[in-house]
Enzyme design. Structure first.
Site, PDB file in Angstrom:
ATOM      1  N   SER A 176      72.557 102.159  66.856  1.00 34.33           N
ATOM      2  CA  SER A 176      71.754 103.110  66.091  1.00 34.33           C
ATOM      3  C   SER A 176      70.805 103.799  67.053  1.00 34.33           C
ATOM      4  CB  SER A 176      70.951 102.389  65.004  1.00 34.33           C
ATOM      5  OG  SER A 176      70.008 103.257  64.405  1.00 34.33           O
ATOM      6  N   TYR A 189      64.976  95.467  62.763  1.00 29.30           N
ATOM      7  CA  TYR A 189      66.306  96.074  62.790  1.00 29.30           C
ATOM      8  C   TYR A 189      66.512  96.818  64.105  1.00 29.30           C
ATOM      9  CZ  TYR A 189      69.845  99.661  61.845  1.00 29.30           C
ATOM     10  OH  TYR A 189      70.927 100.504  61.930  1.00 29.30           O
TER      11      TYR A 189
END
Length: 299
Positions: A176, A189
């Site tokens: 990501s 995360y």
């Protein structure tokens, strides 16, 4: 005068319409050719029952690939498998928990038994939770470490073992842009995706350049994507699932197209939104200013 009669009496307009039709047909021809560009490839996708995984599976199937989808939810897997079959592609659905190494190995064995090889393995399964970093609940931390980090390790090691024996293949890990730039309230995360980014770099260096195994390795760095991800993620701050979708964001089909393109023509880093690279450069150049701006993008 009707539009039809005007078209018939105006050769310039008629010619323009003809050119438009020819362009459309050429686009459709190129699109059809592109849909067969992955023909013959066997592609394994974890987390293939929804969101990006589902979109990647459908995109690869549209381009002619044989698709193996894996996820924990058997009913959702069956639904996606039906969608893939409707495209005329071969599919195998295998219920798999990627946090369990034996289940990941079973996924590889089922694929080999059915299709004899694995051309591409995509480690897509992942999740997030929203919390203040210093108050992150232990159970959520452990769950995310197992899924986002150990799941990628299990998949990568299993795929590498198969592909070493074959002498070819490609491992694609979904990271990501949040693994390059942390976002408040979801920094845990971000930390797991930072691991995926660096782990994939090391894997690429070893398999491609040190050992020259014939295995290609790619990492995908999407921005936020409109999937159930943001609706389902535990939110420890508000005591309910879900959070607001931060900008910029993409649709799952955007990510899927970028991944399929990165399989067709190898790319070490796949950026579904190319401008996201400028965000990383901006942060490296102006970290204090970037931190202040990112604080306004809290999910």
């Amino acid at each position: 005068m009707t539009a039809d009669s005007q078209t018939q009496s105006d050769p310039i307009l008629r010619r323009l319409m003809q050119l438009g039709l020819e362009r459309w047909r050429a686009t459709q021809t190129r699109r059809f050719a592109k849909t067969r560009s992955l023909a013959g490839k066997v592609i394994v996708i974890t987390g293939g029952s929804s969101g990006n995984g589902r979109a990647i599976a459908l995109a690869c199937a549209q381009r002619g690939a044989t698709v193996v989808i894996a996820a924990r939810g058997e009913s959702h897997l069956a639904d996606v498998a039906d969608e893939i079959r409707s495209l005329g592609a071969a599919v195998l659905a295998v219920q798999t928990d990627v946090t369990k190494p034996l289940e990941v190995e079973r996924l590889a064995k089922r694929t080999l038994n059915e299709f004899m090889r694995i051309d591409v393995w995509i480690n897509n399964a992942g999740a997030a939770f929203f919390s203040k970093l210093d108050e992150a609940p232990t159970e959520l931390r452990d769950w995310l470490l197992d899924l986002n980090i150990r799941g990628v390790i299990h998949g990568s090691q299993t795929a590498a073992a198969v592909m070493r024996h074959q002498g070819f293949g490609q491992i694609v890990n979904i990271a990501s842009i949040a693994g390059r730039i942390a976002f408040p309230r979801m920094a845990f995360y971000s930390a797991t995706k930072a691991f995926v980014e660096v782990y994939t770099q090391g894997l690429r260096q070893e398999l491609m350049f040190v050992e020259k195994t014939g295995i290609k390795v790619s990492v995908v760095q999407p921005v936020a994507v409109r999937t159930p991800f943001f609706d389902m993620a535990p939110n420890a701050i508000e005591g309910r699932p879900g959070a607001y979708l931060v900008a910029p964001n993409l649709e799952p089909d955007d990510v899927a197209a970028a991944v399929a393109d990165g399989i067709e023509r190898y790319r070490p880093v796949i950026l579904p939104l190319a401008i996201a690279k400028s965000l990383v450069v901006f942060y490296d150049l102006f970290p204090a200013l970037a931190d202040r701006l990112l604080a306004t993008m809290r999910p």
